[in-house]
Structures are given as structure tokens and as C-alpha cells.
Design a protein around this motif. Structure first.
Motif, short mmCIF file in Angstrom:
data_model
loop_
_atom_site.label_atom_id
_atom_site.label_comp_id
_atom_site.label_asym_id
_atom_site.label_seq_id
_atom_site.Cartn_x
_atom_site.Cartn_y
_atom_site.Cartn_z
N SER A 56 7.45 2.38 6.01
CA SER A 56 6.68 2.96 4.91
C SER A 56 6.70 4.48 4.97
O SER A 56 6.77 5.08 6.04
N VAL A 57 6.63 5.06 3.77
CA VAL A 57 6.58 6.52 3.64
C VAL A 57 5.14 6.95 3.86
O VAL A 57 4.22 6.36 3.28
N ILE A 58 4.90 7.96 4.70
CA ILE A 58 3.55 8.52 4.80
C ILE A 58 3.54 9.86 4.06
O ILE A 58 4.57 10.32 3.59
N VAL A 78 10.98 1.88 -2.80
CA VAL A 78 10.21 1.14 -3.82
C VAL A 78 8.72 1.41 -3.59
O VAL A 78 8.26 1.41 -2.45
N GLU A 79 7.98 1.58 -4.67
CA GLU A 79 6.55 1.85 -4.54
C GLU A 79 5.75 0.56 -4.47
O GLU A 79 5.83 -0.28 -5.36
N LYS A 80 5.00 0.41 -3.39
CA LYS A 80 4.05 -0.68 -3.20
C LYS A 80 4.58 -2.07 -3.53
O LYS A 80 3.99 -2.79 -4.34
N LEU A 82 6.02 9.35 -7.67
CA LEU A 82 6.97 10.22 -6.98
C LEU A 82 8.12 9.38 -6.42
O LEU A 82 9.29 9.78 -6.45
N THR A 83 7.76 8.21 -5.89
CA THR A 83 8.76 7.32 -5.28
C THR A 83 9.91 7.02 -6.24
O THR A 83 11.07 7.03 -5.85
N ASP A 84 9.60 6.75 -7.50
CA ASP A 84 10.65 6.40 -8.47
C ASP A 84 11.59 7.58 -8.70
O ASP A 84 12.81 7.41 -8.84
N ARG A 111 0.82 -1.23 0.00
CA ARG A 111 0.00 0.00 0.00
C ARG A 111 0.85 1.26 0.00
O ARG A 111 0.30 2.37 -0.10
N TYR A 112 2.17 1.13 0.19
CA TYR A 112 3.00 2.31 0.46
C TYR A 112 4.31 2.29 -0.31
O TYR A 112 4.72 1.27 -0.84
N GLY A 113 4.99 3.45 -0.27
CA GLY A 113 6.40 3.49 -0.65
C GLY A 113 7.19 2.90 0.51
O GLY A 113 6.94 3.27 1.67
N ILE A 114 8.12 1.98 0.23
CA ILE A 114 8.85 1.28 1.29
C ILE A 114 10.36 1.55 1.14
O ILE A 114 10.89 1.51 0.03
C1 G1P Z 1 1.18 7.62 -1.96
C2 G1P Z 1 2.64 7.33 -2.31
C3 G1P Z 1 3.21 6.25 -1.39
C4 G1P Z 1 3.03 6.68 0.06
C5 G1P Z 1 1.54 7.02 0.35
C6 G1P Z 1 1.40 7.62 1.74
O1 G1P Z 1 0.41 6.49 -2.26
O2 G1P Z 1 2.71 6.91 -3.67
O3 G1P Z 1 4.56 6.05 -1.67
O4 G1P Z 1 3.48 5.66 0.93
O5 G1P Z 1 1.03 7.96 -0.60
O6 G1P Z 1 0.06 7.85 2.05
P1 G1P Z 1 -1.19 6.54 -2.44
O7 G1P Z 1 -1.75 6.54 -1.05
O8 G1P Z 1 -1.48 7.77 -3.20
O9 G1P Z 1 -1.54 5.28 -3.18
#
Ligand code: G1P
Length: 289
Positions: A204-206, A191-193, A232-234, A171-174
């Protein structure tokens, strides 16, 4: 001394499909937690960190977001007539100074990276913050203030991070992590998701970032990533090794207000922090076990 952080980009073009039908005619960022819309929490958090200039990356049907930070002449005149001093003071505090709120339109939903790229003229050569209003954080020190302090120390990119259960990494950027002092962690990769089995960690990135303007050059290549979106993660990953890049385990609790259960939990948590509501909420909660 790193350049002072003055700018924030708030991506608010999303359609909010997870909250239909509430979001059919209402921007999801206008959904309130207690009595304040999500967008206002994000703007106040940015202001507390010293940010003065805002860019909303919007789309169709989002004009209320801009109205919310403008003068509401008739409303304010009526409140003045009725001597509603407190309400007026609240509205005064919300307003963004003339010329300090810009909007750009994303036009097509190509991903978070694309949304940030749309704000490139606003960003220019300056470091900038990103706040995703869906992520709401309850903390002693506002999350963006914590990040700004880390930026002042490291002089580079800083993202807010939290540990998640491994089954949620998709679910997140890790982060792929390096040196770690328990609060600030060196970012070696992101890495994204990723699928749980492939995730380099569970950090995970918030939705709180301070990034250097060089990220825009990478976004401009319009490379597609996870979900066929411009991520954005990439683009952030391409900065690693060229500029300082850290994750900050912020103090506080994050609520995912893009999710119905997360949004409802935020209502309760924020209401319990309000002196005018806490007792009443605590009393009625007893009936719902
Ligand atoms: C986005 C970012 C993801 C991040 C997240 C945080 O994902 O792409 O890297 O961890 O927000 O909320 P989204 O929630 O838009 O899928």
C-alpha cells in the motif's frame, strides 16, 4: 542528474470529522503528538530532505497552520524578556523563511487529486514531494530523505509503500508490482482502495510521494474515481510506462494519526523516544495491562 527536489505540497484542507469534537474549531493537523503538532513533523521531515519551499492546500478555519510557522512577535518578545533561551531557539527553528510558505485554498472537497491540482502554479515544471500529515513515521532516517535518495537514483516518481493485511487493501492505494529488489519495487500499476479480492498486491501507498509535474496534466482532466473523488492514484497510474515509477519499502514505522487508535499509539511511541519522558511513560504504562 535529475532536477533537485525543492518543493513540497501538504494537503491540509480536510475537515477532520473523525476527530470531532476536538476538531470543531481546531485544524486536525494542529493536533499534537507529545508536544509538536502533526503539521510540524511533516514540515521538519521535508526540510531534512532538503526541501525549501512549501505549499499548504488549505480551507476555511486553517489559519493556525500558517501562524504556526510565522514569527509570534509578542510571544517571542516576552520569552526574550524572561530570558527563555531554549524556548526561543525552538520557535526560531520552526519558522519558515519569508516567501517560502504559500497557501492555496481547495474550496471544495473533491479529493486528494483535486487538492494537488490546486497547487499547480506552485509546482510549475518541477518535481515535488507530497506529505500527508496524518501519516506520521518514526524512523532512523526521515522517510522523505529515503524517498529523495531513491529519486536521485531512479530520476522518476517514487512513493513510500508498506505491506498491509489483505483485508485492509480497501483503505489505500495498492500497487501492481514488477521487478522487486526487496526495497525498491517497480510500479506496474496502482489502484485506489481495491476490495481485498481485487487487490493486485498488498503493498500500500502511504502518505509520502515524490512526483513529476506531468501528473498535473492528468489531474486537470478532473476524472472521478473511487468514492466519486478526483484521485491522485488514478493520475499517477497514467504516468506508468512513460516515466520511471517505483515504490520504496521505507525503513520505519507508520502511524495513522487520522485514526484514534493510531494517534494514541503514536503518542506512546514518540514519548518513549524522548529522553525527558521515556522513563515516566514506561513507569505508568505498567498500570495499564
Ligand atoms: C490517501 C490516498 C491513498 C493512500 C493514503 C495513504 O487516502 O488516496 O492512495 O494510500 O492516502 O494514507 P486517504 O487516506 O486520504 O483516504
Amino acid at each position: 542528474m535529475p532536477k533537485k527536489l525543492r518543493k513540497a505540497v501538504l494537503p491540509v484542507a480536510g475537515l477532520g470529522t473523525r476527530f470531532l469534537p476536538a476538531t470543531k474549531a481546531l485544524a486536525k493537523e494542529m493536533l499534537p503528538v507529545v508536544d509538536k503538532p502533526l503539521i510540524q513533523y511533516a514540515v521538519e521531515e521535508a526540510r531534512a530532505a532538503g526541501i525549501e519551499q512549501f505549499c499548504f492546500v488549505t480551507g476555511r478555519g486553517k489559519t493556525a497552520l500558517v501562524e504556526h510557522f510565522d514569527i509570534a512577535y509578542e510571544l517571542e518578545a516576552t520569552l526574550r524578556e524572561r530570558n527563555r533561551v531554549e524556548a526561543l531557539a525552538q520557535l526560531d527553528a520552526i519558522r519558515i523563511a519569508p516567501g517560502s510558505l504559500l497557501t492555496v485554498r481547495q474550496q471544495v472537497p473533491l479529493g486528494l487529486g483535486h487538492a494537488i491540482w490546486c497547487a499547480r502554479a506552485f509546482i510549475g515544471d518541477d518535481p515535488f514531494a507530497i506529505l500527508l500529515p496524518d501519516d506520521l513515521i518514526l524512523s532512523e532516517t526521515p522517510c522523505m530523505t529515503q524517498l529523495a535518495e531513491a529519486y536521485a537514483r531512479t530520476g522518476g516518481n517514487v512513493v513510500a509503500v508498506v505491506d498491509v493485511p489483505r483485508e485492509h487493501t480497501n483503505r489505500y492505494g495498492i500497487l501492481k508490482t514488477g521487478a522487486d529488489d526487496g526495497r525498491l519495487v517497480e510500479v506496474r500499476g496502482v489502484v485506489e482502495k481495491p476490495a481485498p479480492a481485487d487487490a493486485p498486491s498488498t503493498l500500500s501507498v502511504i502518505g509520502r510521494y515524490i512526483l513529476m509535474p506531468e501528473v498535473i496534466g492528468h489531474l486537470a482532466k478532473m476524472e472521478r474515481g473511487a468514492g466519486n473523488e478526483i484521485q491522485l492514484t488514478d493520475a499517477m497510474a497514467k504516468l506508468i510506462g512513460h516515466q520511471p515509477f517505483h515504490g520504496l519499502r521505507y525503513e520505519g514505522k507508520r502511524f495513522d494519526c487520522g485514526d484514534k487508535a493510531g494517534y494514541l499509539e503514536a503518542q506512546i511511541a514518540f514519548a518513549l523516544k524522548r529522553p525527558d519522558l521515556a522513563d515516566a511513560v514506561r513507569a505508568f504504562l505498567k498500570h495499564y495491562r
